[in-house]
Design an enzyme around this catalytic site. Structure first.
Site, short mmCIF file in Angstrom:
data_model
loop_
_atom_site.label_atom_id
_atom_site.label_comp_id
_atom_site.label_asym_id
_atom_site.label_seq_id
_atom_site.Cartn_x
_atom_site.Cartn_y
_atom_site.Cartn_z
N GLU A 1 14.02 -26.22 19.74
CA GLU A 1 13.93 -25.70 21.18
C GLU A 1 14.81 -25.92 22.01
OE1 GLU A 1 10.20 -25.90 23.16
OE2 GLU A 1 8.99 -25.88 21.44
N GLU B 1 6.08 -31.28 19.24
CA GLU B 1 6.29 -32.19 20.29
C GLU B 1 4.99 -33.32 20.43
OE1 GLU B 1 6.96 -30.14 23.86
OE2 GLU B 1 8.99 -29.77 23.41
C1 GAL Z 1 8.20 -26.94 25.10
C2 GAL Z 1 6.88 -26.37 24.49
C3 GAL Z 1 7.06 -25.01 24.50
C4 GAL Z 1 7.73 -24.38 25.91
C5 GAL Z 1 8.79 -25.16 26.35
C6 GAL Z 1 9.11 -24.76 27.84
O1 GAL Z 1 7.64 -28.59 25.61
O2 GAL Z 1 7.08 -26.89 23.05
O3 GAL Z 1 5.92 -24.59 24.02
O4 GAL Z 1 6.39 -24.31 26.63
O5 GAL Z 1 8.44 -26.54 26.54
O6 GAL Z 1 8.67 -25.52 28.71
#
Ligand code: GAL
Length: 445
Positions: free
Chosen positions: A363, A194
């Site tokens: 994710e 990110e």
């Molecule tokens: C993303 C991040 C993760 C996790 C997730 C939940 O932005 O890559 O590490 O924290 O959000 O908020």
């Protein structure tokens, strides 16, 4: 005479604006499903589709000393401390992954462990990561390794980290070292997690280390991240051309809070360009924020998509600085505050499609301590994903964030994203009902 002219001009302006808005409404629709009418059990995935979950070193390993622990201490924030004590419990945690029936696991390696002081390599730490990889492979789980997931050594931060382009060689050297040890077995790599979140949170909003608030620095860091990715890509491909290397891009959608408003539209477009468009232009055309990043062109073998939500934008979006998120009347707010908007996953995939690259969902998940939302969240997103794949999107995997509750950055331990609940006193992990639902869906597909 003047009055008429003025009225005419005003009328022309109104007509122009209305046309513009109508045009944009068509170009940027904001679909919403009637979820009561959707059969979310009607799912279809290719037989080689990979089911996974994801974590990141600083959020789970525990007892680290890096830019984040420095930031936590300096700002009197909740300390990450022991986190999930995963460094000592990884075998048991991998057993949880096996029990869920997953065959892909995305995790990150921690630079501050591997190179605690400049130029000193901790081979024991590297050996642990190597054992982790062996263990995953024995379980039939594909390891997906992220090289930079928000954290790095404080000695490197003190040099300016990604804000200084001259620091990139240290990062490349570290990546090469990890690669030398793991790339005989790890075939899927994420260089940077990110980039937009890292730069905006750290350099615009000041909520992540190094806690700066400077737009100029933000833009510089965004460009440097892309260039650092390109450096690493070139360096690693020289060693092993057959591996697949990508970035995990957080695609957040920005929609006008009021779809009739001539103010909300340009604001939403502007933020979307800043957050998403500039990055895509960087990897597609080699231009980012009017700067040359041509080295980044053609340096992705796949795109990692992190998808969470859409943000509704209006003049009051200064509230963004306070991380307050409006939602549509029929939408459900997640514990983080932003709405659950599964339809946006399809829009994010559509938006990535022009890159012509395979996509791994690196994710997707929800903060939901009492597990009242996660099952619905999972089902909706998987339904949208299944539809997208049937319509031709080349998506290879889905990694749910996260395997277990963990240290949620600026939010400390207050946001619980886990398929497993973690009792941070006893380190006991318990599968949530939604975790069992995920397991069941995987069994069926
Ligand atoms: C993303 C991040 C993760 C996790 C997730 C939940 O932005 O890559 O590490 O924290 O959000 O908020």
């Amino acid at each position: 005479m003047w009055e008429r002219l003025l009225l005419g001009a005003l009328a022309a302006f109104v007509v122009f604006k209305v046309t513009l808005i109508t045009y944009r409404r068509r170009k940027y629709p904001e679909p919403h499903e009637d979820w009561t009418a959707v059969d979310m059990n009607a799912l279809s995935f290719p037989s080689d589709f990979r089911w996974g979950t994801a974590t990141a070193a600083h959020q789970v390993e525990g007892h680290l000393v890096n830019n984040w622990t420095h930031h936590e201490q300096q700002n009197n924030l909740v300390q990450s401390g022991a986190a999930c004590d995963h460094w000592n419990r990884w075998e048991e945690d991998f057993q949880l992954i096996s029990e869920l029936g997953l065959n892909s696991y995305r995790f990150s390696v921690e630079w501050s462990r591997i190179e605690p002081t400049e130029g000193t390599w901790n081979n024991d730490a590297l050996a642990v990561y190597s054992n982790m990889v062996d263990n995953l492979l024995e379980r039939g789980i594909r390891p997906v390794v992220t090289l930079h997931h928000f954290s790095h050594p404080q000695w490197w931060e003190a040099k300016g980290g990604f804000a200084d382009r001259a620091n990139a060689p240290h990062f490349v050297r570290y990546c090469e070292r990890v690669f030398e040890v793991l790339s005989d077995r790890v075939k899927t790599w994420v260089t940077i997690n990110e980039p937009t979140v890292f730069s905006t949170m750290g350099y615009t909003l000041g909520m992540f280390p190094p806690g700066h608030r400077s737009l100029r620095a933000t833009l510089r860091v965004m460009r440097n991240l892309l260039l650092a990715h390109a450096d690493v890509y070139q360096a690693l491909k020289k060693i092993r051309p057959e591996v697949r290397i990508g970035i995990a891009k957080n695609v957040t959608l920005f929609d006008p809070k009021n779809r009739w408003s001539p103010i909300d539209w340009p604001l939403a477009r502007l933020l979307e360009w800043f957050w998403n468009g500039a990055w895509r232009s960087g990897v597609e055309n080699g231009r980012m924020f009017f700067g040359d990043v041509s080295a980044a062109k053609g340096t992705l073998d796949f795109v990692g998509l992190n998808y969470y939500t859409h943000v509704l934008v209006g003049p009051a979006s200064v509230s963004l600085l306070k991380m307050k998120f409006p939602k549509r009347a029929h939408e459900v707010a997640t514990e983080f505050g932003y709405p659950m908007y599964a339809e946006g996953l399809r829009r994010a995939l559509d938006w990535l499609a022009p890159l012509g690259l395979p996509i791994e969902i690196t994710e997707n998940g929800v903060a939901d301590a009492n597990d009242t939302l996660r099952t619905e969240h999972l089902k909706r997103h998987l339904w949208v994903l299944s539809q997208a794949i049937q319509d031709g999107h080349d998506v290879r995997s889905y990694h749910h964030w996260s395997l277990m509750d963990n240290f949620e950055w600026a939010e400390g331990y207050s946001m619980r994203f886990g398929l497993h609940h973690v009792d941070f006193e006893t380190q006991e992990r318990t599968l949530r009902p939604s975790g069992a639902v995920y397991k069941h869906i995987i069994e069926q597909h």
